[in-house]
Design an enzyme around this catalytic site. Structure first.
Site, short mmCIF file in Angstrom:
data_model
loop_
_atom_site.label_atom_id
_atom_site.label_comp_id
_atom_site.label_asym_id
_atom_site.label_seq_id
_atom_site.Cartn_x
_atom_site.Cartn_y
_atom_site.Cartn_z
N ARG A 25 0.84 -1.21 0.00
CA ARG A 25 0.00 0.00 0.00
C ARG A 25 0.87 1.26 0.00
NH1 ARG A 25 -5.54 -1.47 3.23
NH2 ARG A 25 -5.55 -3.66 2.62
N ARG A 59 1.00 -5.24 11.91
CA ARG A 59 0.17 -4.39 12.78
C ARG A 59 -0.28 -5.15 14.03
NH1 ARG A 59 -4.76 -0.55 10.87
NH2 ARG A 59 -3.07 0.36 9.62
N ARG A 105 1.65 1.23 10.37
CA ARG A 105 1.27 1.61 9.00
C ARG A 105 2.51 1.55 8.12
NH1 ARG A 105 -3.32 4.06 7.62
NH2 ARG A 105 -3.71 4.58 9.80
N GLU A 146 -7.42 -0.25 14.85
CA GLU A 146 -8.00 -1.22 13.93
C GLU A 146 -7.00 -2.30 13.53
OE1 GLU A 146 -9.23 0.24 10.01
OE2 GLU A 146 -8.66 -1.78 9.35
N1 LIG Z 1 -0.49 0.19 5.73
C1 LIG Z 1 -0.75 -0.84 6.53
N2 LIG Z 1 0.24 -1.33 7.32
C2 LIG Z 1 0.00 -2.39 8.13
N3 LIG Z 1 -1.19 -3.02 8.22
C3 LIG Z 1 -2.18 -2.57 7.43
C4 LIG Z 1 -2.03 -1.47 6.55
N4 LIG Z 1 -3.22 -1.27 5.90
C5 LIG Z 1 -4.08 -2.20 6.37
N5 LIG Z 1 -3.46 -2.98 7.27
C6 LIG Z 1 -4.05 -4.11 7.99
O1 LIG Z 1 -4.88 -4.84 7.09
C7 LIG Z 1 -6.19 -4.92 7.64
C8 LIG Z 1 -7.20 -4.96 6.50
O2 LIG Z 1 -7.04 -3.82 5.68
S1 LIG Z 1 -8.36 -3.10 5.22
O3 LIG Z 1 -8.00 -2.24 4.14
O4 LIG Z 1 -8.95 -2.51 6.36
N6 LIG Z 1 -9.36 -4.26 4.71
C9 LIG Z 1 -9.03 -5.14 3.76
O5 LIG Z 1 -7.97 -5.13 3.16
C10 LIG Z 1 -10.08 -6.22 3.52
N7 LIG Z 1 -9.71 -7.00 2.36
C11 LIG Z 1 -10.21 -7.09 4.76
O6 LIG Z 1 -8.96 -7.62 5.12
C12 LIG Z 1 -6.31 -3.69 8.51
O7 LIG Z 1 -7.34 -3.84 9.46
C13 LIG Z 1 -4.93 -3.65 9.14
O8 LIG Z 1 -4.83 -4.59 10.20
#
Ligand SMILES: Nc1ncnc2c1ncn2[C@@H]1O[C@H](COS(=O)(=O)NC(=O)[C@@H](N)CO)[C@@H](O)[C@H]1O
Length: 422
Positions: free
Chosen positions: A258, A388, A273, A347
């Site tokens: 991401r 996370r 993050r 979250e």
């Molecule tokens: N940049 C990031 N760094 C670390 N963990 C992350 C990051 N973005 C998301 N996550 C983790 O990934 C989980 C799911 O991301 S989400 O965008 O909320 N949801 C999804 O991707 C859905 N497909 C359900 O998993 C988050 O709750 C968090 O625990």
């Protein structure tokens, strides 16, 4: 994506969905395009019929009538050719607009602007009480030589990290635990690539609006997806499944990438993050029924609760309000785990139902037992995402001597160890 017929017949409902989701959507443009396309299609049909009936006259015509008839037929063809490019252009414009039309949220979803309006629906687990000054997760990692940030940042850029020693094994233990739990619940384990074509990102709804969040490889015209949901959601694109094959349950396992555009300055320290992380993803394709979607939404959420409870982490569940759930969601819950150093819940899981909003984008359908072809419903939820999850885990389970206690359910995956660290 919504059915254009639904929009025509329920304009107020769709306008309200955009309003409560704070989505600025141009319905007038959509309906103008829709009208133009209907008119142009009518014109094309009329000209094609005229050309067909006309061409039937030519063989019966006399020699002196024939040249004029052929000329008229050619003129109709030219008129047809003149219409087609603008019809195609308007159809593409309409589709791109339709891809941005918001899904109707559940009437039970809380109305609100942003995450501050999310509603806490459950709290579980005692918050840890320390009789010593607790460390934050970065301090724990550095004290135990369980991660490195500076040198790897020089190699890989901002928001990068490398786990070391027992942290690598703990991360794998969490994923192995989640995968085995999902397998025991009938989920098919699927390791997925992170590479994805554009249409797969359109399929989940990450595109067209979320382009700036996704890494792109221009030489190959491929993207690095932020979740295995992207790959799993397009596995049955264009399929017509049979109802007896539903529900399809996938546990996707993949690296996630991401760009975190727009999060400058947020969570820059540590593991909350980052640009690349590992996730086990729960993904369900079920029949086109709100009751079935609600049933699976509950199962997916409870499965993640089991995992968080097995990790012995205090958590709460919030129901996401309309302004926070995003364009495609019908209903969404987040699980947030307690992070002592921040004195707040963060979250770690996101659990969504989308009805047919995604399946209309991927054209994933099934033939029901009455023989009717319908779009499937899709749902997704995080099973575990690291690093996370390591943040609440390390902080809540830290001991005064700097070691970290391992919850009983994870010990078999760590050689029976009750503690990690020295
Ligand atoms: N940049 C990031 N760094 C670390 N963990 C992350 C990051 N973005 C998301 N996550 C983790 O990934 C989980 C799911 O991301 S989400 O965008 O909320 N949801 C999804 O991707 C859905 N497909 C359900 O998993 C988050 O709750 C968090 O625990």
């Amino acid at each position: 994506m919504l059915d254009i017929k639904f929009i025509r017949e329920n304009l107020d409902t769709v306008k309200n969905a955009a309003k409560v989701k704070n989505i600025d959507f141009n319905f007038d443009l959509l309906l103008d395009l829709d009208r133009d396309i209907t008119e142009l299609k009518g014109k094309v049909q009329e000209l094609q019929e005229k050309r067909n009936s006309h061409s039937k006259k030519i063989p019966k015509a006399s020699a002196e009538e024939r040249p004029a008839l052929i000329e008229e037929g050619r003129a109709i063809g030219t008129e047809l050719d003149a219409i087609k490019p603008s019809l195609t252009e308007k159809e593409l414009e309409l589709r791109n607009l339709l891809l941005q039309a918001p899904m109707i949220p559940s009437p039970d979803a809380p109305i609100g602007n942003d995450e501050n309006d999310n509603v806490e629906v459950k709290k579980h687990g005692e918050l840890p009480q320390f009789n010593f000054k607790p460390l934050d997760h970065v301090e724990i990692l550095e004290k135990q030589n369980w991660a490195e940030f500076e040198k790897i940042a020089a190699v890989s850029g901002s928001r990068s990290y490398s786990l070391r020693n027992d942290m690598v094994l703990l991360e794998m233990a969490m994923h192995r635990y989640a995968l085995e739990k999902l397998q025991s619940k009938g989920f098919t384990l699927v390791s997925t690539p992170s590479l994805a074509r554009e249409e797969a990102l359109v399929g989940t709804g990450h595109f067209p609006t979320g382009r700036d969040q996704v890494y792109y490889l221009p030489e190959d015209d491929l993207y690095l997806s932020g979740t295995a949901e992207v790959q799993l959601n397009s596995l049955h694109s264009k399929d017509i499944l049979s109802e007896d094959k539903l529900p399809i349950l996938y546990a996707g396992y993949s690296p996630c990438f991401r760009r975190e555009a727009g999060s400058y300055g947020r969570d820059v320290r540590g593991l909350i993050r980052v640009h690349q992380f590992m996730k086990v993803e729960q993904y369900v394709i079920c029949k086109n029924s709100p009751e079935e979607s609600n049933k699976w939404h509950k199962i997916l959420l409870e499965t993640s609760e089991e995992i968080v409870q097995d990790f012995e982490l205090p958590y709460r569940i919030v129901e996401c309000c309309t302004g926070d759930m995003g364009t495609g969601k019908v209903r969404m819950y987040d699980i947030e785990c307690w992070v002592p150093s921040e004195q707040k819940y963060r979250e770690t899981h996101s659990c969504s139902q989308l009805h047919d909003w995604q399946s209309r984008r991927t054209n994933t359908r099934y033939r029901d037992n009455d023989g009717k072809v319908q779009f499937v419903h899709t749902l997704n939820n995080t099973a575990v995402a690291t690093p996370r999850t390591l943040v609440p885990f390390l902080e809540c389970h830290q001991q005064e001597d700097g070691r970290v206690r391992i919850p009983e359910k994870l010990r078999p995956y760590l050689g029976g160890a009750e503690f990690l660290g020295k």
